[in-house]
Scaffold this active site. Structure first.
Site, PDB file in Angstrom:
ATOM      1  N   THR C  96       5.308 -10.758  -1.513  1.00  0.00           N
ATOM      2  CA  THR C  96       6.131 -10.466  -2.683  1.00  0.00           C
ATOM      3  C   THR C  96       7.120  -9.377  -2.291  1.00  0.00           C
ATOM      4  O   THR C  96       6.728  -8.229  -2.076  1.00  0.00           O
ATOM      5  CB  THR C  96       5.260 -10.013  -3.860  1.00  0.00           C
ATOM      6  OG1 THR C  96       4.343 -11.069  -4.162  1.00  0.00           O
ATOM      7  CG2 THR C  96       6.100  -9.714  -5.085  1.00  0.00           C
ATOM      8  N   LYS C 171       8.981 -14.848  -8.462  1.00  0.00           N
ATOM      9  CA  LYS C 171       7.752 -14.057  -8.357  1.00  0.00           C
ATOM     10  C   LYS C 171       7.918 -12.707  -9.047  1.00  0.00           C
ATOM     11  O   LYS C 171       7.016 -12.241  -9.749  1.00  0.00           O
ATOM     12  CB  LYS C 171       7.372 -13.860  -6.888  1.00  0.00           C
ATOM     13  CG  LYS C 171       6.101 -13.038  -6.662  1.00  0.00           C
ATOM     14  CD  LYS C 171       4.848 -13.734  -7.165  1.00  0.00           C
ATOM     15  CE  LYS C 171       3.620 -12.821  -7.187  1.00  0.00           C
ATOM     16  NZ  LYS C 171       3.124 -12.448  -5.879  1.00  0.00           N
ATOM     17  N   LYS C 239       5.181  -1.340  -7.094  1.00  0.00           N
ATOM     18  CA  LYS C 239       6.181  -1.846  -6.133  1.00  0.00           C
ATOM     19  C   LYS C 239       6.899  -3.072  -6.684  1.00  0.00           C
ATOM     20  O   LYS C 239       8.125  -3.174  -6.636  1.00  0.00           O
ATOM     21  CB  LYS C 239       5.475  -2.218  -4.826  1.00  0.00           C
ATOM     22  CG  LYS C 239       6.381  -2.814  -3.774  1.00  0.00           C
ATOM     23  CD  LYS C 239       5.619  -3.778  -2.840  1.00  0.00           C
ATOM     24  CE  LYS C 239       5.248  -5.064  -3.575  1.00  0.00           C
ATOM     25  NZ  LYS C 239       4.829  -6.182  -2.705  1.00  0.00           N
TER      26      LYS C 239
END
Lengths: 288, 288, 288, 288
Positions: C96, C171, C239
């Site tokens: 990701t 995503k 993140k």
């Protein structure tokens, strides 16, 4: 000379009472815990047992209490000041309150034939003691004229903002900016300390730059030293931002930075910093 | 006298170049669109075709560009300034950049045997023209000493904050406060106008009160008049707050009011206010 | 049968590797700490010493690492996988990552004549082990066709979203919603416990109502029990929200609730909850 | 059989009334604008001229109105329902209200010797019509038992949350999550469309993934199509989030994502989207 009743003898109210006495106004005071009235009795004030009793003999009744709830209580509660009101009397709310409640209270005053002014102040304890407050007044201009000598006994500057509620709104506008400026300063200073900068130097540069307001200059040192001796308690800052947000709701005005800042102050409340100076908001950012 | 190269001739860079010429420094300038160099050529500067060419003959190379991308381009791009660098040369980044990029750039400079200072400025066009900028410097003290006469030609005050990156961080700390103070002011003034207050009076009271910073005094009138002639474009304010938030991420410092304010600036960008003065952020709150 | 290299043997990568072996693909693996490769060597995989070595004999190279920095390191670092790449090879990024970095990496791959797919997954460790991941793929349809059997060995569903970067963006869109839903759930459940409600009942009602997503059903019990055994570490949630906000910046899309939620996750990081499950975000709200 | 009075014949109240009639309860209804009562009169209900008149003959009085103000008006206003109340009567507030007001109202009911339940519902018009609402009840268990047949006539599920106010709080907890999930979905979908993704595919993936709640599945299509035909008006979503934030204030619970989301809804109100479905919040993000 007009007889004055002053209800609420906190840090602000006590200073204001002393200045009224100095200026020679016959004064009756009331405070929930009566012992706060004792030094003023020694200085020449009469001490009433209830708000009603304080109001009964007065020409002008001034309130300086913590919030809407306290204001409602002293005006409308059991033995409240409005029970002692007479037509022609001038009621002055100096507390920082929601505009909505101020308008409701003004309506009650009017129903009784009283004049009403909302007249919250800027300045804190030192200005209250020195008689150097600034009044932000909403209400009728002639009423204001009538009580100007009284306000002048306690403050230096009087701004007449407009009709009833305008003073309250102006005060909330001021305090929402105080609250956001301080919250953002806390973020800035914690970033500085995390980056290993000399925070005194950073604060000095900020204080002398484009963002250098009195908020930055007075709250910055408290944040850096961790000395949160209370000039203005965090709970009241949270309350004022809440009232400001309520007014945003009522007037359909988005207040996204105020909203973000208020939640940080509430995080500070959740950590028990309720009675610390609102500069303590920086502790929320510092983590553990 | 040291030979100076100055890269980037926007509103700030042009003013800085003129002051270097006035002070008698041999100067070569570069700008992406070359016509901005012409008035400076008339004033005695040499005009280079590439950053590399500008750097080649210089003792000190100064950059004053828009953002990390532009900085990377003029230093490391094709015919970039680092291609023209020699050991011993001093490189000064005056742009407002992310601390992360400044440190990377400093590393590249060091690899080539160059000295590096990050020296962003506060003040805008008028200060740049008057030679009254303030420099916020990170890097080695002896390097700073070496170029002090050059900085003094362009500014009045020099703050040495610490090692490389300290100047960049200090600048972001300053600008994040500018951004939040202006966003909160926009909210406050829109609340005032929605409440029917006299907004000039409100702004006057705020300007003279606890929140009265230069940001409040200079941006308030623009918000009220709707005159968004650009002193500092909204896109750059959004950029600086983004860099500040990036530094918060890197240093694990929460910045909730900055985060809230940045999104409002981005809403303003989404409405096409990109090149307006950042005071235009108030338009987002005004709805339609 | 295509020879596969898989780089990154965390909880996800290890499960993916096992399923590739089960499906009979010749497999070489690499992990920074080599001991994570040992169980896979016993299961039939070759263990490489460097990403380059892993890539050298492979037809398809898959990466499953933590963030942009790790991805950059294994592809472009010393002895990185791109050094072992050959024209015609297919590179698949399952991590990701930020869309910006994915596009840069795709450009590097193309420069070397390689095919590139971004193919991040939804599902966590149990799905990785069971071969039931969902792939969100960006890139060329024919390339995807070419590696479909490989992806099918590891997952059940493959969504082709569009050109390079589309998988990465999808995503981030998914994870920003996960992050906001969990943060809001934390607020809701802490309000419930503060109000003295039976929090199990509250969570049950929420889980079966309009807001009842898998996030609510799986994170709610962790928040109530305080069991923060890690399914997905708070640092990675922070993140992912950061990458999503970066994409908002790039595309001029305001993300105010994401911005607010990210700061709460950062507050949790500041309190040392870095490696706890991201359900631990509720602790920030609980104060002390 | 108990005689029932139902006050408030909006989309919800009308459906509830029909189901009470179907179940054979003798019913008197009241609505501010009387014409909404006509179809119910044809169906067998009596139509009262005032809330008091509605309450007078009833054993159980149910209210289903818009907000605290409307609730206060129908219970305590001139010719309000409490004027028609008798000891032993059961009062049921099904509106979504602030916990603070619900507790005040319960106190008034108790003063008159009445039983009181707060019983807000989840579900919207179709569920109201189908008699498939879910009741979230606060108050005494025996009182609830007493009126269970009545609630069962209108809904399928009854949750007893605890003492007075528990139902109100549960409803606000539910709706704050609805509001945040929808605001975050708006951000996510606008990011998807700005990135050039196929938004139907994106919504499909989200709907079937970890964040796939009914909110996502029902509001997503409205956001993409721009069909804001009202299922639940934006003004009421803003109101519910406001009540939830008020409860956060009262209980010292920080609600930062709720706070951020509420301001976006208020931006939508400022743009005149007051009566649109709250899915219209996405328009604020779309800029112009």
């Amino acid at each position: 000379m007009q007889r004055v009743a002053l209800i609420g003898l906190g840090l602000m109210g006590s200073g204001m009472a002393r200045n009224l006495l100095k200026a020679g106004f016959p004064l009756v005071v009331y405070n929930r815990s009566l012992e706060k009235g004792l030094p003023l009795r020694d200085a020449g004030a009469e001490v009433a047992d209830t708000p009603r009793q304080a109001a009964e003999g007065a020409d002008v009744v001034i309130s300086m209490v913590a919030d809407d709830g306290a204001s409602r209580h002293i005006w409308l509660g059991e033995a409240g000041a409005l029970e002692g009101a007479r037509p022609g009397m001038v009621l002055i709310e100096c507390s920082t309150l929601s505009t909505r409640w101020v308008r409701e209270l003004a309506g009650r005053a009017q129903d009784m034939g009283c004049q009403f002014l909302d007249a919250p102040v800027t300045g804190s304890q030192p200005q209250a003691e020195a008689g150097e407050l600034t009044f932000l007044v909403g209400g009728d201009a002639r009423t204001l004229e009538q009580v100007e000598p009284i306000l002048k006994a306690m403050g230096r500057t009087i701004h007449h903002l407009g009709p009833t509620g305008s003073g309250a709104t102006m005060k909330l506008i001021n305090n929402l900016l105080v609250g956001v400026q301080a919250a953002a300063l806390a973020e800035a200073l914690h970033l500085a300390e995390s980056a290993g900068l000399d925070t005194s130097q950073v604060l000095d540069i900020l204080s002398n730059g484009a963002v250098g307001s009195a908020v930055v200059r007075t709250k910055g040192p408290k944040m850096l030293s961790g000395d949160y001796s209370t000039q203005f308690a965090l709970r009241w800052m949270h309350k004022d931002m809440t009232y400001a947000l309520d007014e945003g709701v009522e007037r359909t005005v988005p207040l996204p930075t105020v909203a973000a800042a208020r939640e940080i102050y509430r995080m500070a409340l959740a950590r028990g910093l309720t009675d610390a100076d609102f500069a303590a908001v920086v502790e929320v950012l510092r983590g553990a």
